[in-house]
Design a protein around this motif. Structure first.
Motif, PDB file in Angstrom:
ATOM      1  N   PRO A   1     -32.433  20.148 -23.572  1.00 45.10           N
ATOM      2  CA  PRO A   1     -31.866  20.154 -24.804  1.00 45.10           C
ATOM      3  C   PRO A   1     -32.622  20.306 -26.354  1.00 45.10           C
ATOM      4  CG  PRO A   1     -32.800  17.777 -23.862  1.00 45.10           C
ATOM      5  CD  PRO A   1     -33.155  19.667 -23.115  1.00 45.10           C
ATOM      6  N   ALA A   2     -31.764  20.949 -27.506  1.00 49.34           N
ATOM      7  CA  ALA A   2     -33.089  21.333 -28.121  1.00 49.34           C
ATOM      8  C   ALA A   2     -31.841  21.553 -29.709  1.00 49.34           C
ATOM      9  CB  ALA A   2     -33.925  22.559 -28.318  1.00 49.34           C
ATOM     10  N   GLY A   3     -32.914  20.387 -30.828  1.00 51.76           N
ATOM     11  CA  GLY A   3     -31.272  21.173 -32.228  1.00 51.76           C
ATOM     12  C   GLY A   3     -32.232  22.207 -33.174  1.00 51.76           C
ATOM     13  N   MET A   4     -33.318  22.655 -32.117  1.00 55.96           N
ATOM     14  CA  MET A   4     -33.704  24.355 -33.056  1.00 55.96           C
ATOM     15  C   MET A   4     -34.406  25.162 -32.021  1.00 55.96           C
ATOM     16  SD  MET A   4     -36.248  23.887 -36.182  1.00 55.96           S
ATOM     17  CE  MET A   4     -37.402  23.292 -35.650  1.00 55.96           C
ATOM     18  N   VAL A   5     -33.813  26.204 -32.494  1.00 52.82           N
ATOM     19  CA  VAL A   5     -34.312  27.390 -31.415  1.00 52.82           C
ATOM     20  C   VAL A   5     -34.970  28.304 -31.989  1.00 52.82           C
ATOM     21  CG1 VAL A   5     -34.469  29.101 -29.377  1.00 52.82           C
ATOM     22  CG2 VAL A   5     -33.013  26.609 -29.459  1.00 52.82           C
ATOM     23  N   LEU A   6     -36.163  28.902 -31.852  1.00 58.08           N
ATOM     24  CA  LEU A   6     -36.537  29.753 -32.316  1.00 58.08           C
ATOM     25  C   LEU A   6     -37.117  30.665 -32.052  1.00 58.08           C
ATOM     26  CD1 LEU A   6     -39.435  27.703 -34.778  1.00 58.08           C
ATOM     27  CD2 LEU A   6     -37.466  28.425 -35.746  1.00 58.08           C
ATOM     28  N   ARG A   7     -36.566  31.988 -31.904  1.00 57.81           N
ATOM     29  CA  ARG A   7     -37.236  33.151 -30.771  1.00 57.81           C
ATOM     30  C   ARG A   7     -38.515  33.742 -31.614  1.00 57.81           C
ATOM     31  NH1 ARG A   7     -32.572  34.852 -33.272  1.00 57.81           N
ATOM     32  NH2 ARG A   7     -32.620  36.479 -35.359  1.00 57.81           N
ATOM     33  N   SER A   8     -39.198  33.863 -30.969  1.00 62.67           N
ATOM     34  CA  SER A   8     -40.806  34.615 -31.281  1.00 62.67           C
ATOM     35  C   SER A   8     -40.894  35.922 -30.619  1.00 62.67           C
ATOM     36  CB  SER A   8     -41.627  32.949 -31.447  1.00 62.67           C
ATOM     37  OG  SER A   8     -43.007  34.410 -31.990  1.00 62.67           O
ATOM     38  N   VAL A   9     -39.746  36.677 -30.350  1.00 63.33           N
ATOM     39  CA  VAL A   9     -40.360  37.679 -29.459  1.00 63.33           C
ATOM     40  C   VAL A   9     -41.199  39.068 -30.076  1.00 63.33           C
ATOM     41  CG1 VAL A   9     -38.798  36.748 -27.643  1.00 63.33           C
ATOM     42  CG2 VAL A   9     -37.925  38.450 -29.455  1.00 63.33           C
ATOM     43  N   GLY A  10     -41.632  38.873 -30.961  1.00 60.06           N
ATOM     44  CA  GLY A  10     -41.994  40.137 -31.633  1.00 60.06           C
ATOM     45  C   GLY A  10     -41.282  40.665 -32.776  1.00 60.06           C
TER      46      GLY A  10
END
Ligand code: NAP
Length: 482
Positions: free
Chosen positions: A341-350
């Motif tokens: 579960p998450a209300g925020m997703v931050l992609r830090s994939v480069g």
């Protein structure tokens, strides 16, 4: 501008600048060099140009913003004050009498390559890698699923990122990626406002962080602890968070530290760094949680396969697939999934570079094609007068110091070409003439110093560290005017 359009100057053979014709005229008028971008790569290029005495130079370091230092100001995490100290060395370079800072000038929009051909003998592009890479999974663009670069810009007070961009009203957040940027982002989310008080985070941003409801941050690493990209100093900072329990599953780090092999980093240094990471993680896992208010959970062998949407169309979680390496060392999914579960997703994939108008670009590698710092055209010939340094040259890798040797190599090539560059452009007009013709209201180093002073004053007023950044374009305009 294509090489054909600008002609082949003496010293250029088969479209390549000859390196056998070094500049001989130390009494000649200075070689004028424009550096596009005032981050570490650009400023180190100015340093390499002014450190040598064989070819007299004048360097204009230009930036879209009125503030110099690029990622040192808008990328390095605010709580990494020691790394941010690099700005002091960069400042000395910008204050060299043969270097000039010109802010508020956007290459391509305010000034084209053709304009610069009238004002400078050579251009060094040092524009970095300013956009995020994507995960390419369903749901990636749902509201609440954003690029870590956005979040970094936000907490660093980049004037292009509005305060309202982040509200931090979710209790759980997922950060995807196991690089140093991911660790920065996790740390900022997991720290209390009190822990961040003495940083340069703009006050309105610190107020949002103080009201944050985030209590659990999941970090997803699609490979194992031995293959993670983050480095030991950054991992130590994470594991030492005073206000958060960092949970490492013991079974995920109970592995043979010499298992660096198939599918793992090849060089000895990288293998040693991987083992250090593993040791830090294993020691930490053995200590167990301490019942703190905030929790960071590290998930190895976990890749996102879908960002899930909730009832209101916002992010509600991430579907995560367990992964492993196959016999050839390739990452593969096991088919076993769980939902976080998450209300925020931050992609830090480069990070990825952005094409510059009129400059060759490799759309696969997201860099400017080059050899030894000389920009190459589609036929592989050197584009006369065009050079490249930093992340836009080699991709988003390495630490700040890597840019020093990288920029120096580019400058060596440029100086080898100096004689030919002068011959190709014997008559130049002042940069101001072209900026005036185009009606570009640029700023200068004195304007930056005014911002610098206003930020130091603000820190005193708020009783917060050495600097508190101004927030937003309006605040800059109030100080600089125009
Ligand atoms: P990075 O080091 O390249 O890390 C990117 C991470 O994203 C890797 O773990 C990668 O996994 C993962 N990834 C890529 N595509 C993915 C996908 N589709 N799904 C899931 N995960 C994916 O990039 P970065 O963290 O943005 O850092 C950029 C550079 O800045 C690095 O050189 C870094 O060291 C430097 N930096 C340094 C500091 C510091 O010194 N304090 C701070 C910040 C940044 P794989 O390995 O499996 O590809």
């Amino acid at each position: 501008m294509s090489q054909a359009a600008r002609g082949t100057p003496p010293g250029c053979q088969n479209g390549r600048m000859s390196s056998s014709e070094p500049e001989q005229h130390s009494t000649a008028a200075p070689l004028r060099v424009a550096v596009i971008g005032s981050g570490p790569a650009g400023v180190y290029a100015a340093d390499a140009l002014t450190r040598q005495r064989r070819v007299p130079v004048r360097v204009d370091v230009m930036d879209r913003l009125p503030t110099p230092y690029g990622l040192v100001r808008y990328g390095v995490a605010p709580d990494h004050t020691k790394i941010k100290g690099v700005a002091r060395a960069l400042r000395r370079i910008l204050e060299h009498p043969d270097v000039r800072f010109v802010g508020g000038v956007e290459f391509g929009a305010d000034l084209t390559r053709a304009d610069l051909a009238r004002t400078h003998h050579a251009v060094v592009y040092a524009t970095g890698a300013s956009v995020d890479r994507r995960m390419d999974v369903p749901g990636e663009d749902l509201p609440g699923s954003v690029a870590a670069t956005d979040f970094v810009n936000w907490y660093c007070g980049h004037p292009d990122t509005a305060l309202e961009r982040f509200v931090l009203d979710a209790e759980e957040a997922v950060v995807v990626g196991a690089g140093n940027v991911a660790l920065d982002v996790v740390r900022i989310l997991a720290k209390t406002a009190d822990e961040l008080r003495h940083t340069d985070i703009p006050q309105p941003v610190l107020d949002v962080l103080a009201a944050s409801r985030v209590r659990t941050v999941h970090l997803l690493s699609r490979r194992g602890p031995l293959q993670a990209k983050f480095t030991a100093p950054e991992l130590r900072d994470l594991l030492a968070l005073p206000g958060a329990d960092v949970v490492v599953r013991p079974e995920q780090v109970d592995i043979d530290p010499t298992a660096v092999g198939t599918g793992s980093p090849e060089t000895r240094d990288v293998a040693r760094a991987a083992r250090t990471n593993l040791r830090l993680l294993a020691e930490h896992a053995a200590r167990g949680p301490r019942g703190r208010d905030r929790t960071v959970r590290l998930h190895f062998w976990a890749r996102p396969v879908e960002v899930l949407g909730g009832e209101e169309g916002r992010v509600s979680g991430v579907r995560v697939e367990e992964t492993r390496l196959d016999a050839d060392g390739r990452l593969t999914g096991t088919g076993r999934t769980t939902d976080l579960p998450a209300g925020m997703v931050l992609r830090s994939v480069g990070y990825a570079g952005v094409a510059l108008p009129g400059v060759p670009f490799d759309t696969e590698g997201r860099t400017v094609p080059q050899e030894g710092g000389r920009v190459l055209d589609a036929e592989g010939g050197a584009v006369q007068g065009d050079y490249v340094a930093g992340w836009i040259k080699r991709g988003a890798t390495g630490v700040i110091g890597t840019n020093k040797s990288d920029a120096a190599a580019t400058v060596r090539a440029l100086l080898e070409d100096a004689g030919a560059l002068r011959t190709a452009a014997p008559e130049l007009v002042p940069l101001e003439t072209v900026l005036d013709e185009r009606g570009v209201a640029h700023s200068d180093y004195e304007d930056w110093l005014r911002i610098d002073t206003a930020e130091a004053d603000q820190a005193v007023e708020l009783d917060r560290g050495e600097r508190v950044k101004l927030h937003g374009w309006e605040a800059y305009r109030r100080v600089v005017g125009g």
